[in-house]
Motif scaffolding. Sequence first.
Motif, mmCIF file in Angstrom:
data_model
loop_
_atom_site.group_PDB
_atom_site.id
_atom_site.type_symbol
_atom_site.label_atom_id
_atom_site.label_comp_id
_atom_site.label_asym_id
_atom_site.label_seq_id
_atom_site.Cartn_x
_atom_site.Cartn_y
_atom_site.Cartn_z
ATOM 1 N N VAL A 1 0.841 -1.200 0.000
ATOM 2 C CA VAL A 1 0.000 0.000 0.000
ATOM 3 C C VAL A 1 0.871 1.244 0.000
ATOM 4 O O VAL A 1 1.958 1.243 0.578
ATOM 5 N N PHE A 2 0.391 2.314 -0.653
ATOM 6 C CA PHE A 2 1.016 3.620 -0.442
ATOM 7 C C PHE A 2 -0.055 4.659 -0.146
ATOM 8 O O PHE A 2 -1.201 4.528 -0.554
ATOM 9 N N PHE A 3 0.353 5.654 0.625
ATOM 10 C CA PHE A 3 -0.526 6.753 1.018
ATOM 11 C C PHE A 3 0.046 8.035 0.459
ATOM 12 O O PHE A 3 1.222 8.348 0.676
ATOM 13 N N ALA A 4 -0.771 8.786 -0.273
ATOM 14 C CA ALA A 4 -0.364 10.073 -0.828
ATOM 15 C C ALA A 4 -1.105 11.181 -0.070
ATOM 16 O O ALA A 4 -2.305 11.374 -0.278
ATOM 17 N N PRO A 5 -0.396 11.882 0.805
ATOM 18 C CA PRO A 5 -1.026 13.013 1.502
ATOM 19 C C PRO A 5 -1.399 14.125 0.512
ATOM 20 O O PRO A 5 -0.885 14.178 -0.611
ATOM 21 N N SER A 6 -2.238 15.015 0.927
ATOM 22 C CA SER A 6 -2.651 16.143 0.091
ATOM 23 C C SER A 6 -1.446 16.896 -0.450
ATOM 24 O O SER A 6 -0.510 17.210 0.289
ATOM 25 N N ASN A 7 -1.481 17.156 -1.755
ATOM 26 C CA ASN A 7 -0.520 17.988 -2.470
ATOM 27 C C ASN A 7 0.914 17.458 -2.523
ATOM 28 O O ASN A 7 1.812 18.183 -2.939
ATOM 29 N N VAL A 8 1.146 16.212 -2.128
ATOM 30 C CA VAL A 8 2.478 15.607 -2.259
ATOM 31 C C VAL A 8 2.597 15.000 -3.659
ATOM 32 O O VAL A 8 1.712 14.264 -4.104
ATOM 33 N N PHE A 9 3.679 15.330 -4.370
ATOM 34 C CA PHE A 9 3.882 14.787 -5.703
ATOM 35 C C PHE A 9 4.162 13.291 -5.614
ATOM 36 O O PHE A 9 4.948 12.841 -4.778
ATOM 37 N N HIS A 10 3.498 12.515 -6.495
ATOM 38 C CA HIS A 10 3.640 11.064 -6.502
ATOM 39 C C HIS A 10 3.361 10.524 -7.899
ATOM 40 O O HIS A 10 2.735 11.188 -8.716
ATOM 41 N N GLY A 11 3.832 9.311 -8.155
ATOM 42 C CA GLY A 11 3.601 8.653 -9.435
ATOM 43 C C GLY A 11 4.129 7.234 -9.383
ATOM 44 O O GLY A 11 4.773 6.830 -8.413
ATOM 45 N N VAL A 12 3.843 6.466 -10.446
ATOM 46 C CA VAL A 12 4.269 5.071 -10.503
ATOM 47 C C VAL A 12 4.803 4.717 -11.875
ATOM 48 O O VAL A 12 4.426 5.314 -12.878
ATOM 49 N N VAL A 13 5.687 3.706 -11.877
ATOM 50 C CA VAL A 13 6.109 3.028 -13.101
ATOM 51 C C VAL A 13 5.758 1.563 -12.896
ATOM 52 O O VAL A 13 6.140 0.967 -11.877
ATOM 53 N N CYS A 14 5.025 0.989 -13.832
ATOM 54 C CA CYS A 14 4.589 -0.393 -13.711
ATOM 55 C C CYS A 14 5.707 -1.320 -14.190
ATOM 56 O O CYS A 14 6.071 -1.312 -15.360
ATOM 57 N N LEU A 15 6.250 -2.124 -13.277
ATOM 58 C CA LEU A 15 7.353 -3.030 -13.589
ATOM 59 C C LEU A 15 6.857 -4.395 -14.069
ATOM 60 O O LEU A 15 7.572 -5.113 -14.762
ATOM 61 N N GLU A 16 5.663 -4.741 -13.673
ATOM 62 C CA GLU A 16 5.024 -6.009 -14.038
ATOM 63 C C GLU A 16 3.536 -5.704 -14.133
ATOM 64 O O GLU A 16 2.976 -5.120 -13.204
ATOM 65 N N ALA A 17 2.893 -6.058 -15.250
ATOM 66 C CA ALA A 17 1.481 -5.709 -15.458
ATOM 67 C C ALA A 17 0.708 -5.818 -14.155
ATOM 68 O O ALA A 17 0.845 -6.798 -13.418
ATOM 69 N N GLY A 18 -0.084 -4.796 -13.860
ATOM 70 C CA GLY A 18 -0.737 -4.796 -12.567
ATOM 71 C C GLY A 18 -1.943 -3.894 -12.469
ATOM 72 O O GLY A 18 -2.364 -3.265 -13.437
ATOM 73 N N MET A 19 -2.460 -3.830 -11.253
ATOM 74 C CA MET A 19 -3.633 -3.010 -10.976
ATOM 75 C C MET A 19 -3.509 -2.374 -9.598
ATOM 76 O O MET A 19 -3.107 -3.022 -8.630
ATOM 77 N N LEU A 20 -3.850 -1.096 -9.550
ATOM 78 C CA LEU A 20 -3.949 -0.370 -8.292
ATOM 79 C C LEU A 20 -5.418 -0.129 -7.978
ATOM 80 O O LEU A 20 -6.218 0.154 -8.884
ATOM 81 N N ILE A 21 -5.752 -0.222 -6.705
ATOM 82 C CA ILE A 21 -7.075 0.166 -6.230
ATOM 83 C C ILE A 21 -6.862 1.462 -5.449
ATOM 84 O O ILE A 21 -6.214 1.461 -4.396
ATOM 85 N N ASP A 22 -7.340 2.568 -6.008
ATOM 86 C CA ASP A 22 -7.145 3.894 -5.418
ATOM 87 C C ASP A 22 -8.402 4.328 -4.675
ATOM 88 O O ASP A 22 -9.519 4.189 -5.188
ATOM 89 N N ILE A 23 -8.197 4.880 -3.492
ATOM 90 C CA ILE A 23 -9.291 5.431 -2.699
ATOM 91 C C ILE A 23 -8.970 6.903 -2.455
ATOM 92 O O ILE A 23 -7.857 7.237 -2.038
ATOM 93 N N PHE A 24 -9.937 7.763 -2.748
ATOM 94 C CA PHE A 24 -9.738 9.209 -2.624
ATOM 95 C C PHE A 24 -10.741 9.818 -1.643
ATOM 96 O O PHE A 24 -11.891 9.406 -1.580
ATOM 97 N N ASN A 25 -10.262 10.817 -0.916
ATOM 98 C CA ASN A 25 -11.118 11.638 -0.069
ATOM 99 C C ASN A 25 -10.706 13.089 -0.261
ATOM 100 O O ASN A 25 -9.542 13.411 -0.051
ATOM 101 N N PRO A 26 -11.630 13.978 -0.672
ATOM 102 C CA PRO A 26 -12.964 13.664 -1.172
ATOM 103 C C PRO A 26 -12.881 13.042 -2.566
ATOM 104 O O PRO A 26 -11.785 12.824 -3.082
ATOM 105 N N HIS A 27 -14.034 12.796 -3.182
ATOM 106 C CA HIS A 27 -14.012 12.180 -4.510
ATOM 107 C C HIS A 27 -13.339 13.100 -5.533
ATOM 108 O O HIS A 27 -13.237 14.308 -5.329
ATOM 109 N N ARG A 28 -12.848 12.504 -6.611
ATOM 110 C CA ARG A 28 -12.158 13.236 -7.679
ATOM 111 C C ARG A 28 -13.159 13.725 -8.709
ATOM 112 O O ARG A 28 -13.540 12.997 -9.615
ATOM 113 N N GLU A 29 -13.577 14.947 -8.560
ATOM 114 C CA GLU A 29 -14.515 15.554 -9.512
ATOM 115 C C GLU A 29 -13.936 15.534 -10.923
ATOM 116 O O GLU A 29 -14.671 15.342 -11.895
#
Length: 116
Positions: free
Chosen positions: A84-112
């Motif tokens: 798991v990773f947690f991205a606090p508000s306004n912290v820059f983040h990103g991913v590179v997929c090394l092996e085909a995969g899926m992330l389940i993202d949960i946002f608060n509040p929702h992403r308009e």
Amino acid sequence: MNFKDLTNKTLVTDKDLDWEELGGGVKRKVMPFDDNLMLVKVDFEKDSIGSIHNHPHLQLSYVAKGSFEVTMGEDKKILNEGDVFFAPSNVFHGVVCLEAGMLIDIFNPHREDFLK
């Protein structure tokens, strides 16, 4: 099903929802949400990139499958299925997929911005 139909929906069958192609081997599926909480599945092909970005939303991401190099601020770490990773508000983040995969993202509040 349109996004309005997903607001406050309590029981949803995955097969009834469509993937949104984002390009570069990445697609997402917005799951049910309300004003405060949103779940999004993000599918990645090997070597695809979730570009470095930030947003005011809190984000919690579960690696459902695959392997990802995750950048969080100045830190980098390889995360695998079950991690798991947690991205606090306004912290820059990103991913590179090394092996085909899926992330389940949960946002608060929702992403308009995901609903346009």
